[in-house]
Write an enzyme that holds these catalytic residues in place. Structure first.
Site, mmCIF file in Angstrom:
data_model
loop_
_atom_site.group_PDB
_atom_site.id
_atom_site.type_symbol
_atom_site.label_atom_id
_atom_site.label_comp_id
_atom_site.label_asym_id
_atom_site.label_seq_id
_atom_site.Cartn_x
_atom_site.Cartn_y
_atom_site.Cartn_z
ATOM 1 N N SER A 1 57.831 66.467 21.558
ATOM 2 C CA SER A 1 56.972 65.370 21.963
ATOM 3 C C SER A 1 56.285 65.684 23.278
ATOM 4 C CB SER A 1 57.801 64.098 22.120
ATOM 5 O OG SER A 1 58.658 64.269 23.238
ATOM 6 N N LYS A 2 55.279 64.875 23.551
ATOM 7 C CA LYS A 2 54.454 65.041 24.743
ATOM 8 C C LYS A 2 55.259 64.945 26.028
ATOM 9 C CE LYS A 2 50.809 62.340 23.680
ATOM 10 N NZ LYS A 2 49.610 61.558 23.739
ATOM 11 N N ARG A 3 56.338 64.164 25.966
ATOM 12 C CA ARG A 3 57.102 63.932 27.185
ATOM 13 C C ARG A 3 57.621 65.222 27.802
ATOM 14 N NH1 ARG A 3 61.685 61.437 26.044
ATOM 15 N NH2 ARG A 3 61.091 61.365 23.867
#
Ligand code: GLU
Length: 496
Positions: free
Chosen positions: A256-258
């Site tokens: 994910s982007k996180r």
């Protein structure tokens, strides 16, 4: 039968690194077998459409060297390749399913469906369309259904999933799979706006476009039973399927982007080479030899084997990507790198530098960074004289003894000819000896004055790249301007 594969992204934003892996594996498979690589845009969900994403996907594929053979802008025998331009076709096939009794009409409103879901949740059962109680062709009867249709009441077409039995299929990566039919929902195939859902459009197009192998992410595996039922209902031969392992963050959560970048364009902006990104992405779920890590696209094509793709999730390790990129940085043509560096220099408004100069900069620093544009920060002193000097390094590298030598050092440097690092080195060594000081001390002082930093490339190599004039100017500037300021700082710090 010749191999035909497709990459079928939905234009819901940027091209994700997982999408690139899917595209790459399709591309490698097609090229390995001398087949055809199709790009199909799956844009039937209007609510998720993001302006500009089709262009972005095409541009990123091109940047990575994954050019498709048939698709938007290219055409081909089975176009159009954009699903929103094919809605008539899906309606026709949905009607065929109705005629065959493999699908049915349902009139439930969103509120009615919501109430059904709540009832099921309260009863502790997994929410699923309940054919026997809801408002559809079966519960209403043929006459009432026709009357509502004639009245123009909104309706959807649903897949009639058998209530018993098992649905079986085989996957190249995962082997034989069977799913009880009772776990499969009566999927909506055609929505009330007349648009198909992914499932109908995807199966119809894979058939009409003569796709032989469906290679896609594991997140689509749960859709397989519905697709199998569709193929069977139409009486079509199924393509072969290969579901690629999930991409995971280092903590094994779904990528994910996180945890950092996931958009291909962000890796491009950061200065990764497409060859490095492709090399890295190819190894997310497959390693041709299990030994080497560096492969060219041509080698990947030659070695690609779907049967060797792993089942286990593939960890996205950014350090490995950096390492691979660094490898390409060290092996690319410095002239080409200089041209690319010039673009970054221009974008950063760092001034005008000739390609000859930038080539020397590249050769000087490419072993010390992982990404080409990192040269601009790591070697900032090659683009402008230092204005900041590491205090701790100043304390270590500067002394009254060194300061006393500066006039003679300047005189020595001024007469060095030719200005080449080996010559400079020999001269400085002689100088240190003659002055009864250590060569290391002279070098540290030079590094401080010329770069302001304790780390960098070889000192005399750096001096050669800077040139004699600039070297002399910086030493003079240091002594007259920076030294008094640094002294003052040290005094202030001491009195605090
Ligand atoms: N449109 C789907 C996606 O965005 C394609 C899935 C498939 O390849 O069947 O991933």
């Amino acid at each position: 039968m010749s191999v035909r594969v497709r990459f079928a992204p939905s234009p819901t934003g940027y091209l994700h690194i997982g999408g690139l892996r899917t595209a790459l594996y399709n591309f490698l498979f097609a090229r390995h077998h001398g087949g055809t690589f199709v790009l199909r845009i799956e844009d039937t969900d209007k609510t998720r459409y993001v302006e500009g994403s089709v262009e972005n996907i095409i541009e990123m594929l091109h940047w990575c060297g994954l050019d498709y053979d048939e698709g938007p802008g290219k055409g081909g025998p089975y176009g159009p390749y954009v699903q929103s331009e094919r809605t008539e076709i899906y309606r026709r096939y949905a009607q065929e399913l109705l005629d065959k009794g493999a699908a049915y009409i349902a009139f439930d409103t969103p509120e009615e469906l919501e109430r059904m879901r709540q009832r099921q949740q309260q009863a502790g059962i997994v929410p699923k369309y309940d054919r026997t109680t809801m408002r559809n062709q079966f519960t209403l009867g043929e006459e009432e259904t026709q009357r509502l249709l004639a009245e123009g009441v909104p309706y959807v077409i649903r897949l009639k999933v058998p209530l018993t039995g098992v649905i079986k299929f085989s996957d190249i990566v995962r082997g034989e799979i069977s799913v009880p039919a009772r776990d499969v929902d009566d999927q909506i195939l055609l929505k009330s706006d007349g648009f198909p859902t992914y499932h109908l459009a995807n199966v119809v197009d894979d058939h009409l476009m003569h796709i032989t192998h469906v290679i896609r992410g594991e997140e689509w595996l749960p859709s397989m039973p519905k697709h199998v039922l569709l193929y069977e209902a139409f009486g079509w031969e199924k393509p072969q399927f290969a579901h690629l392992p999930l991409l995971l963050n280092p903590d094994r959560s779904k990528l994910s982007k996180r945890h950092g970048h996931v958009a291909v364009e962000d890796f491009k902006k950061e200065g990764y080479f497409p060859e490095a990104l492709i090399n890295f992405v190819a190894l997310l779920g497959w390693n041709p030899t299990g030994e080497r890590e560096i492969y060219s696209l041509q080698e990947l094509i030659e070695l690609f084997d779907l049967k060797k793709v792993n089942k286990a999730g593939a960890i996205f390790d950014i350090q490995k990507l950096r390492w691979i990129n660094a490898h390409y940085l060290r092996h690319k043509d410095p002239k080409e790198l200089a041209r690319q560096l010039q673009q970054y220099v221009q974008e950063g408004n760092l001034g005008d530098f000739s390609l000859e100069y930038l080539e020397k900069v590249v050769i000087l620093l490419r072993e010390r960074v992982d990404l080409l544009p990192e040269i601009l920060t790591f070697g900032d002193y090659l683009f402008h004289p230092p204005t900041h000097f590491e205090q701790e390094y100043f304390a270590r590298a500067w002394s009254d003894d060194i300061e006393a030598l500066i006039p003679e050092l300047l005189a020595l440097l001024r007469q060095i000819e030719p200005w080449e690092h080996m010559v400079i080195w020999e001269q400085l060594k002689g100088f240190a000896k003659q002055q009864g000081t250590k060569i290391g001390k002279v070098m540290n002082a030079l590094r401080l004055m010329l770069t302001g930093k304790s780390v960098g490339a070889g000192m005399t190599e750096t001096m050669e790249v800077l040139g004699k004039e600039e070297t002399l100017r910086r030493i003079e500037q240091f002594v007259t301007q920076h030294l008094p300021a640094l002294r003052q700082q040290v005094a202030e710090n001491a009195s605090e």
